[in-house]
Design an enzyme around this catalytic site. Structure first.
Site, PDB file in Angstrom:
ATOM      1  N   GLY A 188      -5.169 -15.629  -6.823  1.00 55.00           N
ATOM      2  CA  GLY A 188      -5.966 -14.948  -5.803  1.00 55.00           C
ATOM      3  C   GLY A 188      -5.398 -13.578  -5.477  1.00 55.00           C
ATOM      4  O   GLY A 188      -4.281 -13.482  -4.968  1.00 55.00           O
ATOM      5  N   VAL A 277      -6.060 -18.582  -2.311  1.00 51.19           N
ATOM      6  CA  VAL A 277      -7.469 -18.450  -2.705  1.00 51.19           C
ATOM      7  C   VAL A 277      -8.399 -18.523  -1.495  1.00 51.19           C
ATOM      8  O   VAL A 277      -9.569 -18.828  -1.622  1.00 51.19           O
ATOM      9  CB  VAL A 277      -7.861 -19.532  -3.746  1.00 51.19           C
ATOM     10  CG1 VAL A 277      -7.107 -19.327  -5.051  1.00 51.19           C
ATOM     11  CG2 VAL A 277      -7.618 -20.939  -3.198  1.00 51.19           C
ATOM     12  N   ARG A 279      -8.898 -19.338   2.989  1.00 54.34           N
ATOM     13  CA  ARG A 279      -8.576 -20.338   4.001  1.00 54.34           C
ATOM     14  C   ARG A 279      -9.865 -21.014   4.462  1.00 54.34           C
ATOM     15  O   ARG A 279     -10.951 -20.465   4.327  1.00 54.34           O
ATOM     16  CB  ARG A 279      -7.861 -19.683   5.194  1.00 54.34           C
ATOM     17  CG  ARG A 279      -6.530 -19.046   4.788  1.00 54.34           C
ATOM     18  CD  ARG A 279      -5.867 -18.312   5.950  1.00 54.34           C
ATOM     19  NE  ARG A 279      -5.464 -19.191   7.035  1.00 54.34           N
ATOM     20  CZ  ARG A 279      -4.312 -19.848   7.086  1.00 54.34           C
ATOM     21  NH1 ARG A 279      -3.422 -19.717   6.110  1.00 54.34           N
ATOM     22  NH2 ARG A 279      -4.022 -20.621   8.111  1.00 54.34           N
ATOM     23  N   HIS A 451      -0.869  18.995  13.661  1.00 56.45           N
ATOM     24  CA  HIS A 451      -0.370  19.416  12.341  1.00 56.45           C
ATOM     25  C   HIS A 451       1.147  19.477  12.407  1.00 56.45           C
ATOM     26  O   HIS A 451       1.682  20.016  13.369  1.00 56.45           O
ATOM     27  CB  HIS A 451      -0.928  20.780  11.978  1.00 56.45           C
ATOM     28  CG  HIS A 451      -0.356  21.318  10.700  1.00 56.45           C
ATOM     29  ND1 HIS A 451      -0.737  20.823   9.466  1.00 56.45           N
ATOM     30  CD2 HIS A 451       0.579  22.277  10.461  1.00 56.45           C
ATOM     31  CE1 HIS A 451      -0.070  21.474   8.518  1.00 56.45           C
ATOM     32  NE2 HIS A 451       0.747  22.348   9.103  1.00 56.45           N
TER      33      HIS A 451
HETATM   34  P1  NAD Z   1      -8.896 -13.932   0.530  1.00 58.69           P
HETATM   35  O1  NAD Z   1     -10.260 -14.442   0.756  1.00 58.69           O
HETATM   36  O2  NAD Z   1      -8.511 -12.603   1.084  1.00 58.69           O
HETATM   37  O3  NAD Z   1      -8.610 -13.843  -1.051  1.00 58.69           O
HETATM   38  C1  NAD Z   1      -8.689 -14.942  -1.903  1.00 58.69           C
HETATM   39  C2  NAD Z   1      -8.900 -14.436  -3.314  1.00 58.69           C
HETATM   40  O4  NAD Z   1      -8.754 -15.526  -4.188  1.00 58.69           O
HETATM   41  C3  NAD Z   1     -10.285 -13.854  -3.536  1.00 58.69           C
HETATM   42  O5  NAD Z   1     -10.176 -12.598  -4.158  1.00 58.69           O
HETATM   43  C4  NAD Z   1     -10.954 -14.879  -4.455  1.00 58.69           C
HETATM   44  O6  NAD Z   1     -11.870 -14.309  -5.359  1.00 58.69           O
HETATM   45  C5  NAD Z   1      -9.757 -15.450  -5.188  1.00 58.69           C
HETATM   46  N1  NAD Z   1      -9.955 -16.807  -5.717  1.00 58.69           N
HETATM   47  C6  NAD Z   1     -10.586 -17.845  -5.122  1.00 58.69           C
HETATM   48  N2  NAD Z   1     -10.514 -18.947  -5.910  1.00 58.69           N
HETATM   49  C7  NAD Z   1      -9.800 -18.581  -7.020  1.00 58.69           C
HETATM   50  C8  NAD Z   1      -9.364 -19.273  -8.186  1.00 58.69           C
HETATM   51  N3  NAD Z   1      -9.642 -20.560  -8.372  1.00 58.69           N
HETATM   52  N4  NAD Z   1      -8.649 -18.589  -9.109  1.00 58.69           N
HETATM   53  C9  NAD Z   1      -8.354 -17.272  -8.929  1.00 58.69           C
HETATM   54  N5  NAD Z   1      -8.751 -16.582  -7.839  1.00 58.69           N
HETATM   55  C10 NAD Z   1      -9.449 -17.225  -6.893  1.00 58.69           C
HETATM   56  O7  NAD Z   1      -7.926 -15.093   1.024  1.00 58.69           O
HETATM   57  P2  NAD Z   1      -6.362 -15.113   1.294  1.00 58.69           P
HETATM   58  O8  NAD Z   1      -5.681 -13.963   0.665  1.00 58.69           O
HETATM   59  O9  NAD Z   1      -5.940 -16.494   0.943  1.00 58.69           O
HETATM   60  O10 NAD Z   1      -6.298 -14.918   2.860  1.00 58.69           O
HETATM   61  C11 NAD Z   1      -6.905 -15.892   3.712  1.00 58.69           C
HETATM   62  C12 NAD Z   1      -7.436 -15.280   4.967  1.00 58.69           C
HETATM   63  O11 NAD Z   1      -6.383 -14.780   5.755  1.00 58.69           O
HETATM   64  C13 NAD Z   1      -8.394 -14.156   4.674  1.00 58.69           C
HETATM   65  O12 NAD Z   1      -9.605 -14.433   5.282  1.00 58.69           O
HETATM   66  C14 NAD Z   1      -7.749 -12.960   5.275  1.00 58.69           C
HETATM   67  O13 NAD Z   1      -8.669 -12.152   5.951  1.00 58.69           O
HETATM   68  C15 NAD Z   1      -6.681 -13.498   6.217  1.00 58.69           C
HETATM   69  N6  NAD Z   1      -5.503 -12.633   6.123  1.00 58.69           N
HETATM   70  C16 NAD Z   1      -5.591 -11.356   6.580  1.00 58.69           C
HETATM   71  C17 NAD Z   1      -4.510 -10.512   6.431  1.00 58.69           C
HETATM   72  C18 NAD Z   1      -4.619  -9.099   6.907  1.00 58.69           C
HETATM   73  O14 NAD Z   1      -5.503  -8.821   7.685  1.00 58.69           O
HETATM   74  N7  NAD Z   1      -3.766  -8.195   6.465  1.00 58.69           N
HETATM   75  C19 NAD Z   1      -3.348 -10.940   5.806  1.00 58.69           C
HETATM   76  C20 NAD Z   1      -3.308 -12.245   5.345  1.00 58.69           C
HETATM   77  C21 NAD Z   1      -4.402 -13.084   5.507  1.00 58.69           C
END
Ligand code: NAD
Length: 474
Positions: A188, A277, A279, A451
């Site tokens: 992911g 992948v 949450r 600036h």
């Molecule tokens: P995410 O939804 O950001 O990313 C998950 C990724 O995994 C996606 O790109 C998806 O296409 C991919 N994916 C899904 N199944 C897969 C598979 N079987 N094989 C390969 N790729 C696959 O989720 P996350 O990174 O786990 O984060 C979870 C949540 O936590 C998100 O909703 C995010 O907004 C939140 N979060 C936010 C922050 C921040 O704001 N900086 C930081 C960490 C987490």
């Protein structure tokens, strides 16, 4: 008779603790039920964000960034640091200290606001009662005029790559490695994968990120995503797009992965595997019989635009309801619901929620992308400005990235701002304010920006919307 409260919040994460504090400020009698137990065996309020999310990941991102700069970037400043080493135990200890400071801070705020904190799992019963099951199994029931469900989210587990907490880990596991894994696999390329992948890459891991989608950071503006992918690849992160994991087998100290990539079947052997992948809403066991509260097909509590569940006095906020899983979205829903309960107007503007990915360069945005404007047939114009032409960015040796502003073609109202570069996590705030006040690119163009600062890139991008940026040919 059960003890009764004006408001019971189930869940003491970002959404829940904001709701509890705001409700208490409004003179309501508040209880908050939370089951999180810290490493010391005591209650640790703050949920995922403080315990295994936003704050600890930022602590490690900062430690690893210092190390990376020391070993890779200080040379241009004439600074040499030979044989630099990093002590992972100290780094993880610092992170744990920060968690303790902030979870303890929430407990102190609860005391100061006279919020009754209950340690245990809360379950909503019919008739606005909440059953609390303590870690020792004991139960008690409390009653509330209003109940706010704020139970958050949990990592999604892949059936063929189950978390074992040792070799195959979730975000919490990847925040607590006791040594730098020689080879780290990440499933992911979302926010968690990119942030934690960056941490361990900077400390010396060979990091391979396997992403199912063909587009990198599909939710971001396409140009921002392209620049970010180029910069992250330059740092040595191997990012495989359009790649589907088919199996992950733990063999001794290794994890053997099989996935289908662009060029057919591939194998990869890693020492640790982070599965990030996405949450899912954490609502299992939160609703008792006959509450009338509904879950959608993804297990999220169904709510209206005011976070009301449709059942008298029952509300839900944060990751366990629709909308982006972002701590700050939960904060604002918590505050809005507390204010509505107290008879005030409460509202969250979902159109101006900022997004930030804390990689290097940082990625941030607010509002619509160009692709969304096109899909919605909104006429728009854009202005971009590169950090390479910003004096402060070059002086900082951080010239990568740009700011792109999208404004309505006729009204000039700002529709979105997309940023990639140093400190854009802070720069996006100005853009959020402008959008919240329904500002135009002309408004930002007329505002004096200090600036030399990085914020001049926002100013120049606004000027560029009407082809009048000063420090580039338009
Ligand atoms: P995410 O939804 O950001 O990313 C998950 C990724 O995994 C996606 O790109 C998806 O296409 C991919 N994916 C899904 N199944 C897969 C598979 N079987 N094989 C390969 N790729 C696959 O989720 P996350 O990174 O786990 O984060 C979870 C949540 O936590 C998100 O909703 C995010 O907004 C939140 N979060 C936010 C922050 C921040 O704001 N900086 C930081 C960490 C987490």
């Amino acid at each position: 008779m059960s003890e009764s409260f004006d408001v019971i919040v189930i869940g003491g994460g970002p959404a829940g603790y904001h709701a509890a504090i705001r409700a208490a400020q409004l003179d309501l009698k508040v209880a908050c039920v939370d089951a999180w137990v810290g490493a010391d065996g005591k209650a640790a309020l703050g949920g995922t964000c403080l315990n295994v999310g936003c704050i600890p990941s930022k602590a490690l991102l900062d430690s690893s960034r210092q190390f990376w700069n020391l070993t890779r970037h200080f040379g241009v400043h004439g600074i040499t640091a030979k044989d630099a080493t990093i002590d992972i135990k100290t780094m993880i200890g610092r992170k744990d200290g920060i968690i303790k400071q902030f979870t303890g801070g929430v407990a102190m705020l609860f005391k100061a606001n006279k919020i009754a904190a209950f340690l245990g799992k809360g379950k909503l019963l019919g008739d606005r009662h909440v059953e609390i099951t303590a870690p020792d199994g004991g139960t008690q029931i409390i009653a509330g005029t209003n109940i706010i469900i704020a139970t958050g989210s949990a990592p999604i587990e892949l059936p063929f790559a189950k978390f074992d907490g040792k070799r195959i880990v979730d975000n919490a596991g990847a925040l607590a490695f006791d040594a730098v894994p020689k080879r780290l696999g990440v499933i992911g390329a979302g926010v968690i994968g990119l942030e934690l992948g960056s941490v361990w890459k900077r400390l010396g891991s060979e990091v391979t990120i396997i992403e199912a989608l063909p587009d990198f950071l599909a939710a971001a503006d396409a140009e921002v995503a392209k620049t970010a992918l180029r910069e992250l690849t330059k740092q040595g992160l191997k990012i495989e797009l359009d790649a589907k994991l088919s199996s992950a087998k733990v063999k001794g100290d290794e994890v053997h992965l099989a996935y289908s990539g662009k060029n057919g079947e591939k194998q990869l052997v890693v020492d640790k595997l982070l599965v990030a992948v996405g949450r899912r809403a954490y609502t299992n066991g939160v609703l008792g019989e006959g509450t009338g509260v509904k879950l959608d097909e993804r297990g999220r509590v169904v709510v209206d635009e005011h976070c009301w569940t449709g059942v008298d006095g029952v509300w839900a906020i944060g990751d366990c309801v629709r909308g982006p899983m972002l701590a700050h979205k939960g904060f604002e829903e918590g505050i809005a619901v507390a204010e509505i309960i107290a008879g005030k107007p409460g509202h969250v503007n979902m159109e101006t929620i900022p997004w930030v990915v804390y990689t290097e360069p940082e990625i941030a945005w607010v509002g619509k992308t160009e692709a969304q404007c096109k899909a919605e047939n909104i006429p728009y114009k854009t202005g971009s400005f590169p950090f390479a032409a910003i004096g402060r960015a070059v002086a900082m040796n951080e010239p990568a990235g740009f700011v792109k502003m999208i404004a309505h073609a006729q009204t000039d109202r700002i529709l979105g701002v997309h940023l990639v570069g140093a400190n854009v996590s802070e720069l996006v705030a100005e853009c959020v304010v402008a959008m919240e006040f329904k500002g135009s690119s002309e408004d930002i163009a007329r505002i004096v920006h200090a600036h030399p600062t990085l914020s001049e890139a926002v100013h120049e991008a606004a000027l560029a919307v009407d082809k009048r940026a000063i420090h580039k040919a338009n």
